[in-house]
Design a protein around this motif. Structure first.
Motif, PDB file in Angstrom:
ATOM      1  N   GLU A 142       4.471   6.082  -1.956  1.00  0.00           N
ATOM      2  CA  GLU A 142       5.523   6.726  -1.161  1.00  0.00           C
ATOM      3  C   GLU A 142       6.905   6.201  -1.562  1.00  0.00           C
ATOM      4  N   THR A 199       0.815  -1.215   0.000  1.00  0.00           N
ATOM      5  CA  THR A 199       0.000   0.000   0.000  1.00  0.00           C
ATOM      6  C   THR A 199       0.847   1.263   0.000  1.00  0.00           C
ATOM      7  N   HIS A 200       2.100   1.135   0.446  1.00  0.00           N
ATOM      8  CA  HIS A 200       2.972   2.320   0.476  1.00  0.00           C
ATOM      9  C   HIS A 200       3.746   2.492  -0.829  1.00  0.00           C
TER      10      HIS A 200
END
Length: 329
Positions: free
Chosen positions: A13, A9-10
Motif C-alpha cells: 500500500e 505488512t502495509h
C-alpha cells in the motif's frame, strides 16, 4: 540470534500510495504504455512501447564533462525525498525509480556509494529478496534485476537492484525451467537452462525459507551459521556467477558484464557481450522476454529480427552441456 530483514505488512500500500503521489506531483515521470504479447520459439515475450522513456537520462548523460571536469551526477547519492519509500532498510534505502517503466517500479539502493560493477553480496541478496517478497500481495508477482558492467544496460554507476511487477499473464521462461527441473536440482551441480533459448543463461532454484529450515535440521555442522538465509542466497548466486565469469573468459569478452534476474523461486544470470543492438539498449528485463521499445523503429526491429536472435547477439551462444563443465572461479 538470527533475524531476517523485514518490511511492514502495509508495504504494498505504501508503494502504490507513494507512486501515485509522485506521479501527481510530477516528481516521477510515468506515461501509460502499450503492450503486446507474443512468443518466440515457445518463449513468452512482452513488447512494451513507451516513447516517453526516450527522455530518460542515459549512462553518458550521467558521466561528467571531461573538458570542464564536471563531476559525475549520482542521483542515488541523495535520493529525492518524494520518491523515498523506506529510508533505512539495513544498509539500503528503498526508492521509487524516477523514470518508471511500469507502475510501482522501485529500487534497493546502497546507502554507501558502491559502484554498480561490484558483484552482489549475500547481504545485498538477502535484503533484495526481502524487499521483493514484501512487495508481493493480492496475486502481484515481482521480479528483481541487477545490471552489472558496461555492457549490461546499467545507466547509473551506484549499486542498485530494481523491482517491477510481472504482467499477470506473462511467464518468464526460467519459471518453466524451474517447474520442470527445479525439484531435481542438487546444490553445487551445474545451473539449469532452457532448451528453447539459444543464448547463454544460467538458472538455479532458490528460496529463503529453505535456508532456515536446513540450518535447523543440520546437526553435523560444527560452526554455527550466523545468517543462513544470506549464506544460502549467496551460495546459489555464486553458482550462476561462476558460470557467467567462465563464459566471459572463454569468449574473450571485452568486459565483465552480465545481468541478474530473480523471483522468490529462482535466480538467473546472463553474460553480456554488447550493451545494445542497432542502438537499442537492453537491460536485464529483456533477458526474460520483457522488451522495451522507445520508438516504433525499435519495436519493428525486435519483431523483424526476433527477440531470441537479438538477445543472442547481445550475449553469447549457449554452450553445449559438455563445454566448460568445471567452474574457473
Amino acid at each position: 540470534m538470527f533475524r531476517r530483514p523485514s518490511l511492514p505488512t502495509h508495504f504494498p500500500e505504501l508503494l502504490t500510495k507513494t507512486f501515485e503521489a509522485a506521479v501527481k506531483s510530477g516528481d516521477l515521470i510515468y506515461t501509460e504504455s502499450t503492450q503486446e504479447s507474443a512468443t518466440d520459439n515457445g518463449v513468452d515475450v512482452r513488447y512494451t512501447f513507451a516513447p516517453a522513456l526516450a527522455k530518460k537520462p542515459t549512462k553518458d548523460d550521467n558521466n561528467g564533462d571531461e573538458k570542464t571536469e564536471k563531476p559525475k551526477f549520482n542521483p542515488f547519492e541523495k535520493p529525492d525525498p518524494k520518491l523515498m519509500l523506506v529510508p533505512d532498510f539495513g544498509d539500503y534505502s528503498l526508492v521509487l525509480n524516477k523514470f518508471a517503466i511500469v507502475p510501482n517500479h522501485f529500487m534497493c539502493i546502497s546507502k554507501k556509494v558502491i559502484p554498480q560493477t561490484a558483484p552482489l553480496t549475500p547481504n545485498d541478496l538477502e535484503y533484495s529478496y526481502a524487499a521483493l517478497q514484501a512487495a508481493q500481495s493480492d496475486g502481484a508477482k515481482y521480479i528483481g534485476f541487477f545490471n552489472c558492467g558496461p555492457n549490461s544496460g546499467a545507466s547509473v554507476d551506484h549499486k542498485h537492484i530494481q523491482f517491477i511487477e510481472l504482467p499477470k499473464d506473462f511467464t518468464p521462461f526460467p519459471e518453466s525451467v524451474i517447474k520442470a527441473k527445479g525439484r531435481d536440482y542438487k546444490p553445487g551441480q551445474q545451473p539449469l537452462s532452457s532448451e528453447k533459448v539459444p543464448f547463454a543463461h544460467f538458472i538455479v532454484p532458490w528460496e529463503a525459507e529453505w535456508a532456515e529450515e536446513d540450518a535447523k535440521a543440520d546437526n553435523d555442522t560444527e560452526v554455527a551459521i550466523e545468517d543462513p538465509v544470506a549464506e544460502e542466497l549467496g551460495f546459489k548466486f555464486s553458482t550462476v556467477l561462476s558460470r557467467v565469469l567462465t563464459e566471459l573468459r572463454v569468449n574473450d569478452a571485452p568486459s565483465i558484464s552480465y545481468n541478474v534476474v530473480f523471483t522468490d523461486k529462482w535466480v538467473m544470470a546472463v553474460p553480456r557481450s554488447k550493451e545494445s543492438y542497432k542502438d537499442i539498449s537492453v537491460n536485464a528485463t529483456g533477458t526474460v522476454g520483457l522488451l522495451l521499445a522507445k520508438s516504433q523503429e525499435q519495436l519493428d526491429i525486435f519483431k523483424e529480427e526476433t527477440p531470441l536472435k537479438v538477445l543472442t547477439e547481445l550475449g553469447f551462444v549457449k554452450p553445449e552441456e559438455e563445454e566448460h563443465p568445471e567452474y574457473d572461479y
